[in-house]
Scaffold this motif. Structure first.
Motif, PDB file in Angstrom:
ATOM      1  N   LEU A 144     -27.498   0.361 -37.651  1.00 19.08           N
ATOM      2  CA  LEU A 144     -27.474   1.805 -37.365  1.00 19.08           C
ATOM      3  C   LEU A 144     -27.410   2.604 -38.671  1.00 19.08           C
ATOM      4  O   LEU A 144     -28.125   3.601 -38.836  1.00 19.08           O
ATOM      5  N   LYS A 145     -26.552   2.156 -39.590  1.00 17.98           N
ATOM      6  CA  LYS A 145     -26.425   2.888 -40.868  1.00 17.98           C
ATOM      7  C   LYS A 145     -27.778   2.976 -41.555  1.00 17.98           C
ATOM      8  O   LYS A 145     -28.191   4.028 -42.004  1.00 17.98           O
ATOM      9  N   THR A 197     -17.389  14.766 -28.987  1.00 15.50           N
ATOM     10  CA  THR A 197     -18.635  14.232 -28.442  1.00 15.50           C
ATOM     11  C   THR A 197     -18.666  14.457 -26.924  1.00 15.50           C
ATOM     12  O   THR A 197     -17.786  13.988 -26.190  1.00 15.50           O
ATOM     13  N   ILE A 201     -13.005   6.603 -28.049  1.00 11.10           N
ATOM     14  CA  ILE A 201     -12.969   6.586 -29.527  1.00 11.10           C
ATOM     15  C   ILE A 201     -13.979   7.607 -30.025  1.00 11.10           C
ATOM     16  O   ILE A 201     -15.139   7.588 -29.613  1.00 11.10           O
ATOM     17  N   GLN A 235     -14.802  10.041 -33.730  1.00 12.68           N
ATOM     18  CA  GLN A 235     -14.449  10.659 -35.004  1.00 12.68           C
ATOM     19  C   GLN A 235     -14.171  12.138 -34.784  1.00 12.68           C
ATOM     20  O   GLN A 235     -13.131  12.645 -35.142  1.00 12.68           O
ATOM     21  N   SER A 236     -15.158  12.816 -34.194  1.00 10.02           N
ATOM     22  CA  SER A 236     -15.078  14.281 -34.077  1.00 10.02           C
ATOM     23  C   SER A 236     -14.087  14.726 -33.007  1.00 10.02           C
ATOM     24  O   SER A 236     -13.534  15.810 -33.094  1.00 10.02           O
ATOM     25  N   VAL A 283     -23.248  12.827 -42.276  1.00  9.47           N
ATOM     26  CA  VAL A 283     -23.574  12.600 -40.862  1.00  9.47           C
ATOM     27  C   VAL A 283     -23.380  11.128 -40.484  1.00  9.47           C
ATOM     28  O   VAL A 283     -22.934  10.806 -39.387  1.00  9.47           O
ATOM     29  N   ALA A 284     -23.691  10.235 -41.418  1.00 12.52           N
ATOM     30  CA  ALA A 284     -23.483   8.812 -41.135  1.00 12.52           C
ATOM     31  C   ALA A 284     -21.993   8.490 -41.255  1.00 12.52           C
ATOM     32  O   ALA A 284     -21.369   8.735 -42.278  1.00 12.52           O
ATOM     33  N   GLU A 317     -30.426   5.235 -39.546  1.00 18.69           N
ATOM     34  CA  GLU A 317     -30.199   6.675 -39.424  1.00 18.69           C
ATOM     35  C   GLU A 317     -30.376   7.414 -40.745  1.00 18.69           C
ATOM     36  O   GLU A 317     -30.730   8.581 -40.741  1.00 18.69           O
ATOM     37  N   THR A 374     -21.540   4.830 -33.718  1.00 22.40           N
ATOM     38  CA  THR A 374     -20.648   4.014 -34.547  1.00 22.40           C
ATOM     39  C   THR A 374     -19.311   3.755 -33.855  1.00 22.40           C
ATOM     40  O   THR A 374     -18.751   2.658 -33.940  1.00 22.40           O
TER      41      THR A 374
HETATM   42  O1  M6R Z   1     -17.688  11.887 -33.307  1.00 18.20           O
HETATM   43  P1  M6R Z   1     -17.995  10.611 -32.598  1.00 18.20           P
HETATM   44  O2  M6R Z   1     -17.356   9.423 -33.213  1.00 18.20           O
HETATM   45  O3  M6R Z   1     -17.711  10.701 -31.130  1.00 18.20           O
HETATM   46  O4  M6R Z   1     -19.560  10.437 -32.760  1.00 18.20           O
HETATM   47  C1  M6R Z   1     -20.243   9.409 -32.120  1.00 18.20           C
HETATM   48  C2  M6R Z   1     -21.616   9.223 -32.711  1.00 18.20           C
HETATM   49  O5  M6R Z   1     -22.386  10.375 -32.541  1.00 18.20           O
HETATM   50  C3  M6R Z   1     -21.568   8.878 -34.201  1.00 18.20           C
HETATM   51  O6  M6R Z   1     -20.790   7.747 -34.442  1.00 18.20           O
HETATM   52  C4  M6R Z   1     -22.999   8.632 -34.738  1.00 18.20           C
HETATM   53  O7  M6R Z   1     -23.523   7.483 -34.187  1.00 18.20           O
HETATM   54  C5  M6R Z   1     -22.980   8.563 -36.273  1.00 18.20           C
HETATM   55  N1  M6R Z   1     -24.042   9.364 -36.803  1.00 18.20           N
HETATM   56  C6  M6R Z   1     -23.214   7.203 -36.798  1.00 18.20           C
HETATM   57  O8  M6R Z   1     -23.214   7.151 -38.176  1.00 18.20           O
END
Ligand code: M6R
Length: 610
Positions: A486-487, A355, A349, A351-352, A401-402, A490, A305
């Protein structure tokens, strides 16, 4: 990937650990296990499946002991079963460990151990490490030293917690490549993969760096490198609050996070818009302002994402700032000796912020002299700490997770960055003002769509039995078509593909028949007529069209089986609004199909292995 929690203190430990595991379960849910030391003996309970499955087997509230550790697994080496579940022990059963990561040279170590007569119960690399530590312990009779010596021989990644009946009042923790946070309490400590397992009990934390260890006893803690050099670790105050990680009245975290978007989007832009100046304020990039001004090129690297939001960012930065932008899958970028100039800015970029591929790509770019930036959600995460500068998303913890709210917050921050870069170069104050005003209006427009979630649900339910989906869009709406696909795939396991609408004629149009739902993002912009032509082409071949269209567009209703209207906005910002119905559609379809939307099969939230 994999959630790990450990507790040492004066409270009943297993309960605290299992509570933490539930909060970390989004990191992996192939198996769960707990080890407790009480009265100098270690008891281990572990089981294939989710934490709930473990709790069916054992009542953890009845396990005595004030030192415990637990693990939720995302399988890498060895099938998800009871035997491969963590914790693992050495050959004597006196040393137990939980591990997140991959021991890359485990076959070499295993062969050496087999030759010496050691045996193994599981297929995991983690058990090899446990047995290896045990073998060294037999010589040095010191658990910390055994762990340290073993880790110096290990290649790969680890977030590691070790406990032992030899030294029953001690937890040893180590990290390389897999996140570890230490919660510092009063005579008690919690170690975890992320702060959500800590925040209910402790606010002060230490983020371990790669190749660092911590030794925790009830009397205190020490931090050092795995080479045994002392580390004076900085203590941070957690900003996280416990309410943010509760599901509230929602059935799923994903739904909660979708509905949080008006406020999370607002949080992402809060205090950063200078509407009157047509500009933005990004404190986190102040230190590299000159580098940004002189950047010859921008490379954005990400996965999943986050990679989709990067594509929107590419369009925005090129459009508003006229800087060439390349978007790279982090996993490809790191292995192909990319050309990087000293005046490149490389943006990761995530979220976590953990990665593995994105982190490695950024490290590679840094090594080659680029300025590296992180657009990250999780405060204190590795990418946030290792980049030269960055902008936090401020979306709050994302547990489903999504990815949903993190995506729209990434779009918010990328919009701000594009405006910032634009104002440094070619963007006029008047245009900046128009953008800033519209950006500020988006939270209400997101809310407007959410208020119509029931209509979207009804439409979605008409497609629950579909086996394939196409998502099409052009321009800014192409990346969001990828994200919509993707949404859906998954969380509902329906095959879905995103495509640029016009590219469909070059192949995918062959898939169109009366069973193929096609989601078109057909908002009113300068290529609207062309998108409508593509839509007609699908209709002419019997495809079932669901259009995401601009409010007031009555023409489209004639062409589509279903229309979901979104408020009008600037073309740059349509991905933010178009994403919302796509997230809701995926959610409602997946729930109707009986899927576990918060924990879809085979996935984990934070992908910390390659
Ligand atoms: O934590 P990140 O944004 O680095 O993660 C990247 C992908 O693993 C994450 O966006 C994944 O594709 C999601 N499950 C999508 O919903």
């Amino acid at each position: 990937m994999c959630g790990i929690v450990g507790y040492i203190g004066n409270k009943q430990a297993a309960d605290i650990v299992v509570k933490g595991l539930k909060l970390l379960e989004y990191r992996g849910y192939d198996s769960a296990g707990v080890a407790v030391i009480d009265d100098s003996t270690v008891s281990i309970n572990k089981r294939k499946g989710k934490v709930e499955d473990l709790l069916k087997m054992v009542d953890v509230s009845k396990i005595p002991g004030t030192l415990a550790m637990g693990h939720t697994r995302w399988a890498t080496h060895g099938a998800p079963n009871d035997v491969n579940a963590h914790p693992h022990t050495d050959s004597t059963g006196n040393i137990a460990l939980i591990h997140n990561g991959i021991i890359e040279n485990y076959t070499v170590i295993k062969t050496e151990l087999l030759n010496k007569g050691y045996t193994f119960k599981s297929e995991t690399d983690s058990e090899v490490l446990a047995v290896f530590i045990g073998m060294i312990y037999e010589k040095v009779h010191d658990v910390e030293m055994a762990v340290r010596l073993a880790l110096n021989e290990v290649e790969g990644t680890f977030g590691l917690v070790v406990i032992s009946t030899h030294e029953p009042d001690k937890i040893i923790v180590a990290r390389r490549g897999s996140p570890i946070v230490l919660g510092i309490g009063d005579g008690e400590y919690i170690v975890a993969s992320d702060a959500s397992a800590i925040v209910e009990y402790m606010k002060r934390v230490i983020y371990l760096n790669d190749d660092e260890m911590a030794i925790l006893t009830r009397e205190g803690y020490s931090t050092k490198t795995i080479k045994n050099e002392t580390v004076n670790a900085e203590i941070h105050e957690l900003e996280l609050n416990i309410e943010q990680i509760r599901k509230g009245n929602f059935d799923h975290y994903m739904l909660k996070e979708i509905f949080e978007q008006p406020s999370t989007f607002k949080d992402s832009i809060r205090g950063r818009l200078l509407v009157e100046d047509g500009n933005v304020k990004l404190g986190g990039v102040g230190a590299v302002a000159e580098k940004l001004k002189n950047a010859r090129r921008i490379i954005i690297t990400a996965c999943g994402t986050s990679w989709h939001s990067a594509l929107v960012g590419e369009y925005m930065i090129e459009h508003l700032a006229q800087i060439p932008v390349e978007v790279e899958y982090a996993s490809e970028f790191r292995y192909r000796n990319p050309v990087i100039y000293h005046d490149d800015v490389v943006i990761g970029i995530s979220q976590s912020g953990e990665t593995a591929d994105t982190l490695a790509a950024l490290r590679e770019a840094k090594l080659k002299g680029a300025t590296i930036l992180g657009l990250v959600n999780v405060v204190g995460s590795t990418i946030a700490r290792e980049t030269d500068a960055g902008v936090y998303l401020h979306a709050g913890p994302e547990i489903g997770v999504a990815s949903t709210k993190a995506f729209t917050s990434q779009l918010a921050v990328l919009s701000l960055l594009a405006m910032y870069l634009g104002r440094q170069r070619v963007l006029s104050m008047a245009d900046g003002k128009t953008l800033a005003t519209e950006l500020a209006a988006l939270p209400d427009k997101i809310q407007y769509i959410l208020d119509r979630a029931d209509q979207i649900k009804q439409i979605s339910l008409a497609y629950t039995n579909a086996t394939n989906f196409l998502y099409l869009g052009r321009g800014y709406n192409f990346p969001v078509a990828l994200e919509g696909a993707l949404k859906l795939k998954e969380i509902s396991y329906i095959h879905a593909e995103g495509y640029p609408a016009a590219e469909m004629k070059h192949g995918p149009i062959a898939l169109i028949d009366e069973n193929m739902p096609v989601v078109f993002v057909a908002t009113k912009d300068e290529i609207y007529d062309k998108v409508v032509s593509n839509l007609e082409e699908v209709r002419a071949r019997g495809g079932r069209v669901i259009a995401i269209a601009s409010e007031g567009d009555t023409n489209i209703a004639r062409l589509a089986e279903h229309v979901i209207y979104i408020p009008n906005t600037l073309p740059q910002f349509t991905p933010v609004l178009a994403a919302i119905p796509m997230q809701l559609m995926a959610y409602y379809i997946a729930v109707q199909r009986g899927c576990d939307v918060d924990k879809p099969r085979n996935l984990a939230k934070s992908v910390t292995v390659e």
